[in-house]
Motif scaffolding. Structure first.
Motif, PDB file in Angstrom:
ATOM      1  N   ALA A 177     -18.403  85.532  91.778  1.00  0.00           N
ATOM      2  CA  ALA A 177     -18.226  84.630  93.141  1.00  0.00           C
ATOM      3  C   ALA A 177     -17.923  83.352  92.718  1.00  0.00           C
ATOM      4  CB  ALA A 177     -19.125  84.945  94.136  1.00  0.00           C
ATOM      5  N   SER A 178     -18.557  82.816  91.672  1.00  0.00           N
ATOM      6  CA  SER A 178     -18.467  81.299  91.366  1.00  0.00           C
ATOM      7  C   SER A 178     -17.497  81.063  90.528  1.00  0.00           C
ATOM      8  CB  SER A 178     -19.816  80.935  91.068  1.00  0.00           C
ATOM      9  OG  SER A 178     -19.963  81.526  89.724  1.00  0.00           O
ATOM     10  N   ASP A 179     -17.557  79.727  90.113  1.00  0.00           N
ATOM     11  CA  ASP A 179     -16.320  79.264  89.292  1.00  0.00           C
ATOM     12  C   ASP A 179     -16.676  79.223  87.998  1.00  0.00           C
ATOM     13  OD1 ASP A 179     -14.666  78.933  91.336  1.00  0.00           O
ATOM     14  OD2 ASP A 179     -15.271  76.988  91.770  1.00  0.00           O
ATOM     15  N   PHE A 180     -18.087  79.856  87.480  1.00  0.00           N
ATOM     16  CA  PHE A 180     -18.496  79.594  86.368  1.00  0.00           C
ATOM     17  C   PHE A 180     -17.503  80.170  85.496  1.00  0.00           C
ATOM     18  CE2 PHE A 180     -21.007  82.073  82.923  1.00  0.00           C
ATOM     19  CZ  PHE A 180     -21.733  80.710  82.610  1.00  0.00           C
ATOM     20  N   GLY A 181     -17.341  79.763  84.105  1.00  0.00           N
ATOM     21  CA  GLY A 181     -16.550  80.070  83.106  1.00  0.00           C
ATOM     22  C   GLY A 181     -15.108  80.227  83.258  1.00  0.00           C
TER      23      GLY A 181
END
Length: 230
Positions: free
Chosen positions: A136-140
């Motif tokens: 759900a996050s912008d991680f990676g």
């Protein structure tokens, strides 16, 4: 039931004993429920097929049954480990996320098959929860303007300089990462790693490239579209 009892194996004993029907039902039921949870979690913001989701939902139960049947037999356990090691090499390449989901399902099945119901539930909830949070996050994620471009040019063009002015105008960075000859050496297929200055000018950039490469094939895509396999 105390908290300590929750995280002990229902099959734990000082001797190797046959699996009872009640223990079999508990382990199988838990594995199927956790498999369904893993499958549902995987469908969140992911591309998937029905066959893969069904496999994720049933794989923990399959692994749990195999582990229950091993039941402390060292020879059988080694044979099962060898069988599992062949599965990866007898299947088509998958994405990193698919392979991770398969390992998660197998880990859940192993814990359930050994009778550690509490640990299996905690493991499944924690790993899927963290996975959903990362998804759900912008991680990676790479830059929104990053692109991987594959372009074909005639052999009479000098690929080292032919697009330099266009790269200066439309990109923040452009790196040539591979060169391949094609059509008996009459064509070059180039692959570039690009960072666009303005995504809105991507069509304009493509048109300018087409004028340079004699309107031969051009492919521009996000890097994940090409490089998501292990």
């Amino acid at each position: 039931m105390s908290l300590n009892n929750l995280f002990t194996g229902v099959l734990d004993s000082t001797e190797v004993a046959a699996v009872t029907l009640s223990n079999f039902i508990i382990c199988m039921g838990t594995a199927l429920i956790l498999g369904l949870f893993i499958a549902i979690a995987y469908t969140y913001k992911n591309r998937y097929s029905k066959s893969f989701v069904v496999t994720l939902a049933t794989l923990p139960a399959v692994v749990a049954v195999i582990i229950m049947m091993v039941n402390g037999n060292l020879g059988t356990g080694v044979a099962v480990a060898g069988t599992f090691s062949l599965v990866r090499f007898r299947s088509i390449p998958g994405t990193a996320k698919e392979i991770g989901a398969i390992f998660l399902a197998m880990g859940t099945g192993l814990a359930t098959g050994m009778g550690y119901i509490g640990y299996a539930i905690a493991f499944t909830i924690i790993v899927n929860g963290v996975g959903l949070l990362y998804t759900a996050s912008d991680f990676g994620e790479g830059k929104k303007t990053q692109r991987l471009m594959k372009i074909t040019i005639p052999e009479d063009l000098d690929y080292t300089t032919v697009f330099n002015d266009l790269f200066v105008e439309y990109t923040d960075n452009a790196e040539l990462i591979s060169i391949k000859t094609s059509n008996m050496g009459s064509l070059f297929k180039l692959t570039y790693d690009l960072v666009l200055i303005d995504v809105k000018k991507e069509k304009e950039f493509m048109d300018a490239l087409r004028c340079r490469n004699a309107n031969l094939e051009i492919t521009v895509a996000k890097p994940s579209s090409f490089a998501n396999e292990l």
